[in-house]
Design an enzyme around this catalytic site. Structure first.
Site, PDB file in Angstrom:
ATOM      1  N   LYS A 106       0.833  -1.204   0.000  1.00  0.00           N
ATOM      2  CA  LYS A 106       0.000   0.000   0.000  1.00  0.00           C
ATOM      3  C   LYS A 106       0.866   1.253   0.000  1.00  0.00           C
ATOM      4  CE  LYS A 106      -1.930   1.885   3.603  1.00  0.00           C
ATOM      5  NZ  LYS A 106      -2.743   2.169   4.809  1.00  0.00           N
ATOM      6  N   ASP A 132      -6.812   0.661   1.107  1.00  0.00           N
ATOM      7  CA  ASP A 132      -6.861   0.672   2.572  1.00  0.00           C
ATOM      8  C   ASP A 132      -8.241   0.207   3.016  1.00  0.00           C
ATOM      9  OD1 ASP A 132      -8.541   2.772   1.999  1.00  0.00           O
ATOM     10  OD2 ASP A 132      -7.569   4.195   3.364  1.00  0.00           O
TER      11      ASP A 132
END
Length: 217
Positions: free
Chosen positions: A127, A145
């Site tokens: 991420k 997320d």
């Protein structure tokens, strides 16, 4: 294992992202930064923390530190003092110091533009790497997320059992013209409209296109 629902059809995807783009034509990350290194640090610090909390901790820090060498000069104790209000700050401080050393020694102080290289840095996961690739190097990388995972599944824009599946679903189903900013629009939509406990369906710009059955009034 239960089958995933089918993603929304192409025409609905175009309609949804056209509306999100009309509302916010040039979305950006809410993490405050002045360059690639500061963004890398901010995203690494944001794990299990809010962007607002990270910004409060890094404003004074980034006035002093804008390069990996300056971070090394500040030292772990100095960094820890700045970020002690952030969760897991001690381990995060160690990781930031380690990745700063690697950037100085192996990358001439520059943040690499390769996902593999970024993910080899301490404390940098997929991420974090995708945020840097998207925001700094303008690659259509999707940083999934909890907000994007929720919105992707709730709206069926990008259904998936985990963040990796949602990332792939965005890449496979969101029309190409929206790929660059897709994760920005989805995270902001999840943060401010399609919230976890009580989505704000009454003000949602894509309410009529969303198949979520438990809409709020």
């Amino acid at each position: 294992m239960a089958r995933l629902p089918q993603p929304l059809p192409y025409a609905d995807q175009v309609a949804i992202f056209s509306r999100l783009r009309d509302a916010d034509p040039a979305p950006v990350t809410e993490l405050e930064h002045g360059n690639a290194f500061q963004l890398l640090v901010a995203v690494a610090l944001s794990a299990q923390a809010t962007d607002a909390g990270v910004n409060r901790a890094t404003r004074e820090l980034f006035e002093k530190v804008s390069t990996p060498q300056q971070m090394l000069d500040l030292g772990e104790d100095g960094l820890t003092e700045h970020i002690k209000t952030i969760g897991l700050f001690r381990q995060k401080a160690k990781n930031v110091m380690k990745l700063s050393r690697i950037l100085v020694d192996d990358y001439d102080g520059q943040v690499p533009s390769s996902r593999a290289a970024l993910m080899s840095l301490p404390g940098v996961g997929r991420k974090t790497a995708n945020v840097v690739l998207n925001c700094v190097f303008h690659q259509p990388a999707q940083a999934v997320d909890t907000h994007i995972f929720r919105v992707g599944n709730r709206t069926r824009i990008a259904p998936g059992r985990d963040v990796d599946e949602v990332e792939r679903a965005i890449e496979d189903n969101v029309p190409a013209e929206f790929q660059q900013n897709a994760h920005h629009w989805l995270i902001l939509h999840g943060r401010y409209v399609c919230q976890a406990r009580r989505p704000r369906c009454a003000i949602c710009p894509i309410n009529d296109l969303c198949p979520y059955e438990e809409k709020t009034e």
